[in-house]
Write an enzyme that holds these catalytic residues in place. Structure first.
Site, PDB file in Angstrom:
ATOM      1  N   ARG A  74      44.926  42.068  35.447  1.00 52.36           N
ATOM      2  CA  ARG A  74      43.826  42.641  34.655  1.00 52.36           C
ATOM      3  C   ARG A  74      44.427  43.479  33.539  1.00 52.36           C
ATOM      4  NH1 ARG A  74      40.229  46.207  38.375  1.00 52.36           N
ATOM      5  NH2 ARG A  74      39.461  44.208  39.111  1.00 52.36           N
ATOM      6  N   ARG A 143      41.207  54.213  35.286  1.00 56.00           N
ATOM      7  CA  ARG A 143      41.163  52.774  34.964  1.00 56.00           C
ATOM      8  C   ARG A 143      40.768  52.546  33.507  1.00 56.00           C
ATOM      9  NH1 ARG A 143      40.251  49.542  39.599  1.00 56.00           N
ATOM     10  NH2 ARG A 143      41.367  50.468  41.337  1.00 56.00           N
ATOM     11  N   LYS A 206      40.765  55.345  42.994  1.00 51.91           N
ATOM     12  CA  LYS A 206      40.539  54.905  41.610  1.00 51.91           C
ATOM     13  C   LYS A 206      39.635  55.901  40.875  1.00 51.91           C
ATOM     14  CE  LYS A 206      38.542  50.978  42.914  1.00 51.91           C
ATOM     15  NZ  LYS A 206      37.712  49.769  43.026  1.00 51.91           N
ATOM     16  N   LYS A 208      37.134  56.232  37.220  1.00 50.02           N
ATOM     17  CA  LYS A 208      36.571  55.455  36.109  1.00 50.02           C
ATOM     18  C   LYS A 208      35.852  56.338  35.098  1.00 50.02           C
ATOM     19  CE  LYS A 208      36.078  51.360  38.920  1.00 50.02           C
ATOM     20  NZ  LYS A 208      35.173  50.356  39.483  1.00 50.02           N
ATOM     21  N   CYS A 429      29.606  39.441  40.238  1.00 51.79           N
ATOM     22  CA  CYS A 429      31.036  39.733  40.386  1.00 51.79           C
ATOM     23  C   CYS A 429      31.782  38.443  40.706  1.00 51.79           C
ATOM     24  CB  CYS A 429      31.248  40.759  41.485  1.00 51.79           C
ATOM     25  SG  CYS A 429      30.982  40.057  43.131  1.00 51.79           S
ATOM     26  N   CYS A 435      38.407  36.877  45.713  1.00 53.99           N
ATOM     27  CA  CYS A 435      38.286  38.253  46.177  1.00 53.99           C
ATOM     28  C   CYS A 435      38.409  38.331  47.700  1.00 53.99           C
ATOM     29  CB  CYS A 435      36.945  38.856  45.746  1.00 53.99           C
ATOM     30  SG  CYS A 435      36.808  40.548  46.348  1.00 53.99           S
ATOM     31  N   CYS A 474      29.711  41.518  48.100  1.00 55.51           N
ATOM     32  CA  CYS A 474      29.874  42.517  49.153  1.00 55.51           C
ATOM     33  C   CYS A 474      29.338  43.850  48.636  1.00 55.51           C
ATOM     34  CB  CYS A 474      31.353  42.630  49.579  1.00 55.51           C
ATOM     35  SG  CYS A 474      32.332  43.749  48.571  1.00 55.51           S
ATOM     36  N   CYS A 478      30.773  45.680  42.462  1.00 53.26           N
ATOM     37  CA  CYS A 478      31.515  45.420  41.217  1.00 53.26           C
ATOM     38  C   CYS A 478      30.630  44.961  40.064  1.00 53.26           C
ATOM     39  CB  CYS A 478      32.624  44.408  41.468  1.00 53.26           C
ATOM     40  SG  CYS A 478      33.843  44.992  42.666  1.00 53.26           S
TER      41      CYS A 478
HETATM   42 FE1  SRM Z   1      35.629  45.991  41.710  1.00 52.56          FE
HETATM   43  C1  SRM Z   1      37.621  45.969  44.452  1.00 52.56           C
HETATM   44  C2  SRM Z   1      36.598  42.886  40.945  1.00 52.56           C
HETATM   45  C3  SRM Z   1      34.229  46.369  38.674  1.00 52.56           C
HETATM   46  C4  SRM Z   1      33.896  48.706  42.889  1.00 52.56           C
HETATM   47  N1  SRM Z   1      36.929  44.677  42.538  1.00 52.56           N
HETATM   48  C5  SRM Z   1      37.687  44.884  43.650  1.00 52.56           C
HETATM   49  C6  SRM Z   1      38.690  43.743  43.843  1.00 52.56           C
HETATM   50  C7  SRM Z   1      39.960  44.122  43.131  1.00 52.56           C
HETATM   51  C8  SRM Z   1      38.967  43.328  45.286  1.00 52.56           C
HETATM   52  C9  SRM Z   1      40.145  43.987  45.982  1.00 52.56           C
HETATM   53  O1  SRM Z   1      40.181  45.225  46.097  1.00 52.56           O
HETATM   54  O2  SRM Z   1      41.026  43.260  46.434  1.00 52.56           O
HETATM   55  C10 SRM Z   1      37.943  42.616  43.085  1.00 52.56           C
HETATM   56  C11 SRM Z   1      38.812  41.493  42.539  1.00 52.56           C
HETATM   57  C12 SRM Z   1      38.065  40.184  42.539  1.00 52.56           C
HETATM   58  C13 SRM Z   1      38.794  39.106  41.850  1.00 52.56           C
HETATM   59  O3  SRM Z   1      39.185  38.128  42.507  1.00 52.56           O
HETATM   60  O4  SRM Z   1      38.963  39.189  40.635  1.00 52.56           O
HETATM   61  C14 SRM Z   1      37.117  43.408  42.112  1.00 52.56           C
HETATM   62  N2  SRM Z   1      35.566  44.879  40.079  1.00 52.56           N
HETATM   63  C15 SRM Z   1      35.951  43.587  39.972  1.00 52.56           C
HETATM   64  C16 SRM Z   1      35.527  42.980  38.647  1.00 52.56           C
HETATM   65  C17 SRM Z   1      36.535  41.985  38.096  1.00 52.56           C
HETATM   66  C18 SRM Z   1      34.141  42.335  38.828  1.00 52.56           C
HETATM   67  C19 SRM Z   1      33.718  41.397  37.736  1.00 52.56           C
HETATM   68  O5  SRM Z   1      33.320  40.287  38.102  1.00 52.56           O
HETATM   69  O6  SRM Z   1      33.741  41.756  36.565  1.00 52.56           O
HETATM   70  C20 SRM Z   1      35.355  44.269  37.815  1.00 52.56           C
HETATM   71  C21 SRM Z   1      36.616  44.693  37.126  1.00 52.56           C
HETATM   72  C22 SRM Z   1      36.387  45.879  36.269  1.00 52.56           C
HETATM   73  C23 SRM Z   1      37.600  46.283  35.470  1.00 52.56           C
HETATM   74  O7  SRM Z   1      37.860  45.635  34.463  1.00 52.56           O
HETATM   75  O8  SRM Z   1      38.259  47.266  35.825  1.00 52.56           O
HETATM   76  C24 SRM Z   1      35.030  45.271  38.909  1.00 52.56           C
HETATM   77  N3  SRM Z   1      34.359  47.352  40.897  1.00 52.56           N
HETATM   78  C25 SRM Z   1      33.801  47.245  39.654  1.00 52.56           C
HETATM   79  C26 SRM Z   1      32.685  48.139  39.542  1.00 52.56           C
HETATM   80  C27 SRM Z   1      31.742  48.263  38.338  1.00 52.56           C
HETATM   81  C28 SRM Z   1      32.226  49.270  37.349  1.00 52.56           C
HETATM   82  O9  SRM Z   1      33.286  49.869  37.505  1.00 52.56           O
HETATM   83  O10 SRM Z   1      31.498  49.467  36.376  1.00 52.56           O
HETATM   84  C29 SRM Z   1      32.572  48.790  40.761  1.00 52.56           C
HETATM   85  C30 SRM Z   1      31.448  49.773  41.178  1.00 52.56           C
HETATM   86  C31 SRM Z   1      31.552  51.084  40.523  1.00 52.56           C
HETATM   87  C32 SRM Z   1      32.439  51.987  41.331  1.00 52.56           C
HETATM   88  O11 SRM Z   1      33.658  51.897  41.197  1.00 52.56           O
HETATM   89  O12 SRM Z   1      31.893  52.770  42.121  1.00 52.56           O
HETATM   90  C33 SRM Z   1      33.643  48.297  41.597  1.00 52.56           C
HETATM   91  N4  SRM Z   1      35.778  47.166  43.360  1.00 52.56           N
HETATM   92  C34 SRM Z   1      34.938  48.207  43.666  1.00 52.56           C
HETATM   93  C35 SRM Z   1      35.312  48.714  44.965  1.00 52.56           C
HETATM   94  C36 SRM Z   1      34.664  49.912  45.699  1.00 52.56           C
HETATM   95  C37 SRM Z   1      35.336  51.195  45.331  1.00 52.56           C
HETATM   96  C38 SRM Z   1      34.908  52.343  46.201  1.00 52.56           C
HETATM   97  O13 SRM Z   1      34.507  53.368  45.663  1.00 52.56           O
HETATM   98  O14 SRM Z   1      34.990  52.218  47.423  1.00 52.56           O
HETATM   99  C39 SRM Z   1      36.370  47.915  45.425  1.00 52.56           C
HETATM  100  C40 SRM Z   1      37.110  48.037  46.774  1.00 52.56           C
HETATM  101  C41 SRM Z   1      38.149  49.107  46.784  1.00 52.56           C
HETATM  102  O15 SRM Z   1      38.484  49.711  45.781  1.00 52.56           O
HETATM  103  O16 SRM Z   1      38.633  49.352  47.886  1.00 52.56           O
HETATM  104  C42 SRM Z   1      36.633  46.952  44.398  1.00 52.56           C
HETATM  105 FE1  SF4 Z   2      34.834  41.335  45.592  1.00 55.14          FE
HETATM  106 FE2  SF4 Z   2      32.872  42.773  46.593  1.00 55.14          FE
HETATM  107 FE3  SF4 Z   2      33.827  43.367  44.196  1.00 55.14          FE
HETATM  108 FE4  SF4 Z   2      32.411  41.197  44.489  1.00 55.14          FE
HETATM  109  S1  SF4 Z   2      31.667  43.287  44.830  1.00 55.14           S
HETATM  110  S2  SF4 Z   2      34.377  41.309  43.424  1.00 55.14           S
HETATM  111  S3  SF4 Z   2      32.949  40.538  46.518  1.00 55.14           S
HETATM  112  S4  SF4 Z   2      34.938  43.528  46.086  1.00 55.14           S
END
Ligand code: SRM
Ligand code: SF4
Length: 552
Positions: A74, A143, A206, A208, A429, A435, A474, A478
């Site tokens: 990324r 991030r 993390k 943001k 997502c 994922c 899930c 995201c």
């Molecule tokens: Fe996310 C984890 C994809 C935005 C909350 N996110 C992941 C992972 C890396 C899975 C992992 O930990 O192994 C996913 C990778 C999937 C893949 O195969 O690519 C993933 N997140 C994404 C993306 C690519 C979704 C998308 O389709 O666009 C977004 C990338 C953003 C970026 O460029 O940085 C993405 N993730 C978000 C958002 C939305 C936002 O930030 O506006 C959230 C919710 C907001 C927040 O952070 O509260 C989000 N992602 C999470 C979480 C939960 C974090 C937590 O507070 O517990 C995880 C899991 C973790 O971190 O343990 C996670």
């Molecule tokens: Fe993966 Fe859950 Fe984030 Fe979707 S919402 S990309 S399933 S961690």
């Protein structure tokens, strides 16, 4: 309840020698396509994740084969801004080393999937050649900084937008590990890696940051740990309202976890004070955040534990100045404005729909090829939106016909006009197959679910309603489903919780309305609610507001 023993990741961070760990050894190990266990957490700080293709997991396990490991990379692109030559490079890098799909994320950057271990270095080196990197795109650090993307938003868009880059640079880790490991640069003997912000422990989790320029809230600013809301008075940027403690993730069955919108705690005038406040919010989270339970480690939990007044006081003390009273602001929209828009200088911008952010050559529209041809003209800037779309930006009036003719020739103009509003306002997502946390499909399923919902919208005369619909595989959130009018959150294969009642502007979370629905269940529940909405809504009342007022 959290126990007080530090989580194992804490030890990995402090003993990582500036995020180096044993990454060099992991890379040289040709026996496996994976990296060593402890490096798994560390590579995230370098902007990548180890993954495996879940579609072939069972088949490979039956043949006693190891998982099919690969990496997702990324990029760090503050404010989601890329020059034409950088897009050309990204196009070719995607083709050379990854699945070929360029994925625009919900935080205005791009990521590539399916990169094998030995291809990581060439990938990062090719990006570096066009001044792009993936430092701190993941990991327990700040991030990618998101910022309202459309330049016609305000004549001082550039001034606000520049903050994304300034903040990103201010909060970068000091270690040179990225350059040594991935770009083969010499270790700089004189370079002082002491990191006053992250020290050797980095953040507990993390972090943001999003910047919004009202009335547009396209970045969903209140879902960030730290949100900056630009205040423009008499045509001048006077400063920012500071919002803290946003975050969306929940864990099924863990009542201690919750989604939360950020609380606006005050205003800072001018650049120096704003950057100081941003920096010190991070030091508070560094010092007070939960380092034993990663599920409860985001700033939202730190803030709620401290209390808002105590948090503000701590911040003011660290800053050495008081926050001013919050300034009035008003959000009216969150979705992208498709099609052509001119800015105050007369330059043109075309916002293009990219379904779930996947730039690829589709059967009907060869989008990726078209974008390459557009980039090769050198006449545009690419901007990514937090809704996973793309703005072809900064087009001079004389160049507009060239770009328009390419869009026309590849059928993009026609396609964009024919797409329904629900689809245009949807986000999903990544979820399966890459994922590791996905419980259900998202980007591979939402397009067909919307096709099934469109006849219902037609039946209830709601085709012109731009209902914001978001799906995740899930509860991590995201695609920000808890801030949608219709949120679908995966619970297991083919099953989703249905959340309703978020507002269109992103200032209210929705509520879980039904649990574990399959497609038939989703359609029949929405059929009923659409019917009620159509018959009983007040004039100009949006879907989410109606549901909140009458049903929840
Ligand atoms: Fe996310 C984890 C994809 C935005 C909350 N996110 C992941 C992972 C890396 C899975 C992992 O930990 O192994 C996913 C990778 C999937 C893949 O195969 O690519 C993933 N997140 C994404 C993306 C690519 C979704 C998308 O389709 O666009 C977004 C990338 C953003 C970026 O460029 O940085 C993405 N993730 C978000 C958002 C939305 C936002 O930030 O506006 C959230 C919710 C907001 C927040 O952070 O509260 C989000 N992602 C999470 C979480 C939960 C974090 C937590 O507070 O517990 C995880 C899991 C973790 O971190 O343990 C996670
Ligand atoms: Fe993966 Fe859950 Fe984030 Fe979707 S919402 S990309 S399933 S961690």
């Amino acid at each position: 309840m959290s126990n007080s023993k530090p989580s194992p990741i804490e030890k990995i961070k402090t003993s990582s020698k500036g995020l180096r760990g044993t990454l060099q050894e992991s890379l040289q190990d040709e026996i496996t396509g994976a990296v060593r266990e402890q490096d798994h957490a560390l590579i995230k700080f370098h902007g990548m994740y180890e993954q495996d293709d879940r579609d072939v997991r069972e088949e490979r396990a039956a043949k006693k084969l190891d998982k099919l490991y690969s990496f997702m990379i990324r990029l760090r692109i503050p404010g989601g801004y890329m020059k034409a030559d950088q897009w050309v490079a990204a196009h070719h890098i995607a083709g050379n080393y990854s699945t070929g799909v360029v994925k625009i994320t919900t935080r205005q950057t791009i990521q590539l999937h399916g990169i094998l271990k030995h291809q990581i270095k060439p990938t990062l080196q090719d990006f570096n050649a066009v001044h792009l990197d993936s430092i701190a795109a993941c990991g327990d650090v700040n991030r990618n900084v998101a910022c309202t993307s459309h330049p016609s938003e305000s004549p001082i868009h550039e001034e606000v937008h520049a903050y994304a880059d300034k903040i990103s640079r201010l909060l970068l880790p000091k270690t040179r590990a990225f350059y040594e490991i991935w770009l083969d640069e010499e270790k700089l003997v004189e370079y002082d890696e002491t990191d006053p912000l992250y020290q050797d422990r980095y953040l507990p989790r993390k972090f943001k940051i999003g910047i919004a320029i009202p009335p547009n809230n396209d970045v969903d600013v209140l879902t960030n740990d730290l949100g900056l809301i630009a205040i423009i008075e008499n045509g001048k940027l006077t400063g920012f309202n500071i919002a803290v403690g946003g975050g969306l993730s929940t864990t099924h069955g863990n009542p201690d976890t919750y989604a939360r919108l950020a609380t606006v705690i005050g205003f800072t005038a001018g650049e120096e004070k704003t950057l100081k406040a941003v920096y010190e919010v991070l030091t508070i989270q560094r010092d007070f955040g939960n380092r034993s339970d990663r599920k409860l480690a985001r700033l939202k939990y730190t803030l709620d534990k401290m209390g808002i007044d105590a948090f503000r006081k701590e911040l003011e003390q660290r800053c050495g100045f008081e926050l001013e009273e919050t300034k009035p602001y008003n959000f009216t929209a969150r979705t992208d404005r498709y099609g052509w828009q001119a800015d105050h200088r007369g330059n043109w911008h075309y916002t293009l729909f990219v379904e779930n952010g996947r730039v690829t050559d589709e059967v009907d529209v060869p989008l990726k090829t078209a974008l390459l041809e557009i980039a090769e003209t050198g006449k545009i800037i690419f901007r990514f939106t937090s809704n996973q779309n793309l703005i072809l930006s900064e087009i001079q009036p004389d160049d507009k016909p060239v770009i328009e003719s390419i869009l026309q020739r590849y059928g993009i103009l026609e396609r964009d006009e024919s797409i329904g509003l629900m689809r245009k306002n949807s986000i999903a997502c990544v979820a399966l197959p890459t994922c590791p946390l996905a419980l259900a499909e998202a980007q591979r399923y939402l397009p067909s679910l919307i096709s099934s919902l469109e006849p219902l919208l037609e039946k209830h005369q709601l085709k012109e309603e731009g209902i914001i619909t978001r799906m995740t595989g899930c509860p991590n959130g995201c695609a920000r489903p808890y801030a949608a009018e219709i949120g679908l959150v995966g619970t297991g294969p083919g099953r989703y919780n249905l959340h309703l009642g978020g507002d269109r502007e992103g200032t209210r979370l929705n509520t879980r309305y039904r649990e574990q629905l399959d497609e038939a269940g989703i359609l029949s529940e929405l059929d009923i609610v659409f019917d009620q909405y159509n018959k009983n809504k007040k004039e100009q009342e949006n879907f989410g507001d109606y549901v909140q007022r009458t049903i929840l």
